[in-house]
Design an enzyme around this catalytic site. Sequence first.
Site, PDB file in Angstrom:
ATOM      1  N   GLN A 196      11.960  -5.524   6.005  1.00  0.00           N
ATOM      2  CA  GLN A 196      11.249  -4.004   5.880  1.00  0.00           C
ATOM      3  C   GLN A 196      12.301  -3.005   5.867  1.00  0.00           C
ATOM      4  O   GLN A 196      12.126  -2.200   4.892  1.00  0.00           O
ATOM      5  CB  GLN A 196      10.677  -3.828   7.294  1.00  0.00           C
ATOM      6  CG  GLN A 196       9.279  -4.572   7.549  1.00  0.00           C
ATOM      7  CD  GLN A 196       8.062  -3.714   7.088  1.00  0.00           C
ATOM      8  OE1 GLN A 196       8.027  -3.075   6.052  1.00  0.00           O
ATOM      9  NE2 GLN A 196       7.439  -3.428   8.245  1.00  0.00           N
ATOM     10  N   GLY A 209       1.851   0.356  12.971  1.00  0.00           N
ATOM     11  CA  GLY A 209       0.974  -0.919  13.121  1.00  0.00           C
ATOM     12  C   GLY A 209       1.479  -1.771  14.170  1.00  0.00           C
ATOM     13  O   GLY A 209       0.700  -2.245  14.862  1.00  0.00           O
ATOM     14  N   GLU A 217       9.084   2.149   7.917  1.00  0.00           N
ATOM     15  CA  GLU A 217       9.581   3.462   7.037  1.00  0.00           C
ATOM     16  C   GLU A 217      10.976   3.857   7.340  1.00  0.00           C
ATOM     17  O   GLU A 217      11.483   4.817   6.428  1.00  0.00           O
ATOM     18  CB  GLU A 217       8.432   4.802   7.431  1.00  0.00           C
ATOM     19  CG  GLU A 217       7.120   4.212   6.842  1.00  0.00           C
ATOM     20  CD  GLU A 217       6.114   5.371   7.402  1.00  0.00           C
ATOM     21  OE1 GLU A 217       5.113   5.415   6.657  1.00  0.00           O
ATOM     22  OE2 GLU A 217       6.160   5.704   8.632  1.00  0.00           O
ATOM     23  N   ILE A 269       0.013  -5.814   5.494  1.00  0.00           N
ATOM     24  CA  ILE A 269      -0.060  -5.147   4.060  1.00  0.00           C
ATOM     25  C   ILE A 269       1.315  -5.761   3.519  1.00  0.00           C
ATOM     26  O   ILE A 269       1.850  -5.137   2.553  1.00  0.00           O
ATOM     27  CB  ILE A 269      -0.081  -3.676   3.920  1.00  0.00           C
ATOM     28  CG1 ILE A 269       1.336  -3.083   4.860  1.00  0.00           C
ATOM     29  CG2 ILE A 269      -1.345  -2.947   4.401  1.00  0.00           C
ATOM     30  CD1 ILE A 269       1.362  -1.464   4.651  1.00  0.00           C
ATOM     31  N   ILE A 291      13.252  -5.598  18.332  1.00  0.00           N
ATOM     32  CA  ILE A 291      12.941  -6.016  17.115  1.00  0.00           C
ATOM     33  C   ILE A 291      12.105  -7.411  17.328  1.00  0.00           C
ATOM     34  O   ILE A 291      12.563  -8.138  18.005  1.00  0.00           O
ATOM     35  CB  ILE A 291      14.224  -6.458  16.309  1.00  0.00           C
ATOM     36  CG1 ILE A 291      15.168  -5.306  16.143  1.00  0.00           C
ATOM     37  CG2 ILE A 291      13.993  -6.979  15.014  1.00  0.00           C
ATOM     38  CD1 ILE A 291      14.246  -4.216  15.403  1.00  0.00           C
ATOM     39  N   GLY A 304       0.972  -1.347  -0.024  1.00  0.00           N
ATOM     40  CA  GLY A 304      -0.175  -0.022  -0.047  1.00  0.00           C
ATOM     41  C   GLY A 304       0.878   1.268  -0.110  1.00  0.00           C
ATOM     42  O   GLY A 304       0.529   2.221  -1.020  1.00  0.00           O
ATOM     43  N   PHE A 305       1.841   1.341   0.810  1.00  0.00           N
ATOM     44  CA  PHE A 305       2.883   2.330   1.048  1.00  0.00           C
ATOM     45  C   PHE A 305       1.796   3.794   0.989  1.00  0.00           C
ATOM     46  O   PHE A 305       2.664   4.836   0.752  1.00  0.00           O
ATOM     47  CB  PHE A 305       3.673   2.302  -0.389  1.00  0.00           C
ATOM     48  CG  PHE A 305       4.528   1.140  -0.652  1.00  0.00           C
ATOM     49  CD1 PHE A 305       5.262   0.742   0.433  1.00  0.00           C
ATOM     50  CD2 PHE A 305       4.439   0.699  -1.689  1.00  0.00           C
ATOM     51  CE1 PHE A 305       5.901  -0.571   0.315  1.00  0.00           C
ATOM     52  CE2 PHE A 305       4.802  -0.589  -2.250  1.00  0.00           C
ATOM     53  CZ  PHE A 305       5.709  -1.100  -0.977  1.00  0.00           C
TER      54      PHE A 305
END
Lengths: 736, 326
Positions: free
Chosen positions: A629, A515, A696, A472, A620, A245-246
């Site tokens: 990611q 999330g 991100e 996602i 983590i 989705g980003f």
Amino acid sequence: MQMNNAIGPTPLDGRADGVLGKPIDRVDGRLKVTGAARYAYEFEQGPDTTYGYVVPSSIGKGRIRAIHTRVAERMPGVVLVLTHLTAPEQGTGDHHEAHPVLVGPDVAYFGQPVAFVVAETFEQARAAAYTVRVEYDTAHGTYALSDGIGRARVPEAGGAPADSSVGDFNQAFAAAPVRLDVTYTTPLQSHAMMEPHATLAVWDGDRLTLHTSNQMLNRGQAMVARTLRMPVENVRLVSPFIGGGFGSKLWVNADAILAAIAARQLGRPVKTALTRQQIFHVTTHRSDTIQRIRLGTDENGRILAIGHDVLSGNLATEQTFEAAAVQTRTLYAGANRLTRHRLAPLDMPVASSMRAPGEAVGLLALECAMDELAERLNLDPIELRIRNEPNDDPEKHIPFSSRHLIACYQAGASRFGWNARQTKPGQVRDGRWLVGLGVAAATRGNPLQPSKANVRLGPDGIVTVRMAMTDIGTGTYTILTQIAADMLGMPPGQIRMELGDTAFPMAAGSGGSFGAASSGSALYDACMALRAKLARAAGMDSAAARFASGNIEATGQSRPLSALVGANGLEADGSIEPGATLRAYSQQSYGAHFAEVGVDLDSGEIRLRRMLGVFAAGRILNAKTARSQAIGGMIFGIGAALEEAMSLDRRFGCYVNHDLAEYHVPVHADIPDVDAIFVPELDSEANPLKSKGVGELGICGAGAAVANAIYNACGARVRDYPITLDKVLATLPAQV
Amino acid sequence: MRSFTYERVGSPAQAAAAAAKPGARIIAGGTNLLNLMKLQVETPVHHVDVNRLDLAEIEDTQNGGLRIGALVRNSDLAADRRIRERYGVLSRALLAGASAQLRNKATTGGNLLQRTRCNYFYDITMPCNKRVPGSGCAALDGFNRSHAILGVGDQCIATHPSDMAVAMRVLDASVETVDADGEVRVIPIAEFYRLPGNTPQIETTLRAGEVITAVTLPPPPPGRQIYRKVRDRASYAFALVSVAAVVDTANGRIRSARIALGGIAPKPWRIEQVEASLIGAPVGAQTFDAAATAFLEGARGYGDNDFKIPLARRILHAVLTEITRV
């Protein structure tokens, strides 16, 4: 629970036998590689299902004078052609609140849906859609950001404030012994996720179910309810798997509302997907930016004044701005500070969040400016950053929750071989390649969002977790499984994760790197409640009890958990809400990027040779998915530095390169050797998991490290992204 | 995509007869045509499927060359031992194109006939003289980074995107065709592509219903072979500039040279007179610069593609330097 105090020891700490943090494979991996995981367009609702196809506008601004649909209506299989003449009235709001479609004859941007053709098959709908003829009165539009500068305004702040000021920037900058004043520009970008926006809409009476590809289901549910003017409890969104989705699927898009309206009018299910070409215009994008950075230092490189001005654009009715100066508020020390965001009203599709909105492009400017400053001061770029490492938040003067940026630089520098970097550009050759090294900081805000979870242990020993959380593609199913497993002392194979449905407890969804922390903390809270219930059932003190191997143990006793839950099982709810620690602590994740690039001596072609990211992001949760990611983010950043740009035709207000052959993102051959590692960190102020977001962080600063490496390789300081070969050609050495 | 009829043909002549009907299109790999149909850039009413024809062989010819069937897939052609050993420039050009998946599907004949990648050609809401003659050229004053600097005018500035064709041009390939009467024609590749002039919609010298059956290569010319492609990313990107070269040197002088450029014109750009002037010239920067100047005579940029002129110069220079290195 509300996050008001630092988290003390938890059941997740020091758990040698646990699975949390381990690099376990995705629990949904098999479903995905076998095709068993169903995405929005793959849901089926029987032979009654119809297929919709969007007709987008072919002008940038104006008004529909006439729309001719009779030919389409008579085409084989066509059951409905929706236009503004036949669409219902809808609720309105900005793009976070509502997504009305076909509301009137006005065209606000190129690609705005002007009709929706529904037929028995997709092919019939598409063929008919091409016959819809629209007559427009075309108006003059402002499309290019540079053409909108004169009308730029201060946006109403939604999240971060538009402006910030500390001390006297202008006076301090003017008086600074060393001054840098540079302007960087970043281009229009599209999310370019794999799965297109797609929806299957099904009505049952006045209740609507949307199988739709959406990142934040509860927000989406509210948007649909507001747009269609119906009670929120009558709207259900289902989205168990999402192919990326980003940010493009944070909000409900035209596919969902068009399908819902058509399905209601027809009394039949309607399925639709945007085509790849349509996605570029019909959905959101990242605005281009014009960023001015001013840095004033003393002779030793200590920042006295730091200023960052950002201009971005959006549709005139929207307030969302590209918050590219947010990281400049916290990354470096300095007594005099000024950040400002301005927004130009444009006749363009809605600009909204794209992976790391703000930092992703802000660091492309700030971290290259720091590289320029280091050169001017004759300092190593890492040394310059160490000299400007703040002790506390330099604007708010509150402590950092945790900040291990320097540790990231140090770990990365030795692992990457930073010492081999030549200070002067253009010194290293490898065959026909000029080779250079670059470094940049990574930082990303660490938000927490309200989220809820329900966890139930059945007599069969199966733990079922439910929440309206989405995965996602990041690994949410997996990390939540790991959290539940360790919290309850159960093997991961006995945890069943049920996500992606608004019938389940409200969850934050996937966005803004919140999330995992938000949904995971709610699950933590639910598990704590369940632990208390289980301990009570066992007649044990829950604080002293140990949960391991499916048993509860205390004072020498051990009971199997499944024996404590009765015939109906035992369940508990949990929740998380952000609280005082978000205000009392400055919360960011951090990292350092190291890049080595080659610049072709003849052509100026720029190719990455290797790259390393070192990150500090709290606990983590899964070493494998976190690394994936981080690497994915870095590759995103490499694309931003070298390739990604929507080319605007400023005559028509359209993006010319609207497919994945022409809108370039990195291909495998562009990504030779990219690695990411994490330094140990626990953040007790962030959330009960002591984690921070990683979704991100990888993109933040990655492109700047690449850009700085390009300068080091060939001496071309390109301040206009992406850095394509035509921009370095003039600096290449003459051929002999 | 509009409804269409579909026909599988049993011989090249049948294909030619079927393809001569109005609105008919031959389909082979379909890697370009199907995309264009989804966008309604192409709206054939009839499909002539040639995939079952016996045109997928690479045969030795009597004069020491090769005859490549029109249905030989790009991957197979690039991997053929004879091509790799004797026509390296062709193998490399093929492997520089598209992606592995596309090369597995794309055919030799289809590659020659692929359409331009001009963004405006692919968008039916935009003016485009190639798509709709007389509608104008949106690229001329629009976004034209990928567009031509040679061989074009104010009607159309699109490039031909093939890598393969550029290599075939320096190899003096010929295109073999058949028509509905079974008549065979051999078209030298130099005469295969047309410049746009006032009819940019007509891209080749093929006649209506004429079907490509093979491409023949003469024996390989003497000298080294190079294909160099400059692009915006390492794979799956069309050439900004490409150079195919076959150059033979002896004692520091050029004995023969064949040079064609891709990505800068509506056809592979080769100038035999410039090649002739190189014969006997000393190997060195002065010779290369002069050759580059002659090759690019008359080149002009349209804004976004201005950089292609200095870029093409540099790549020509670099390729000639590399190919003549002792």
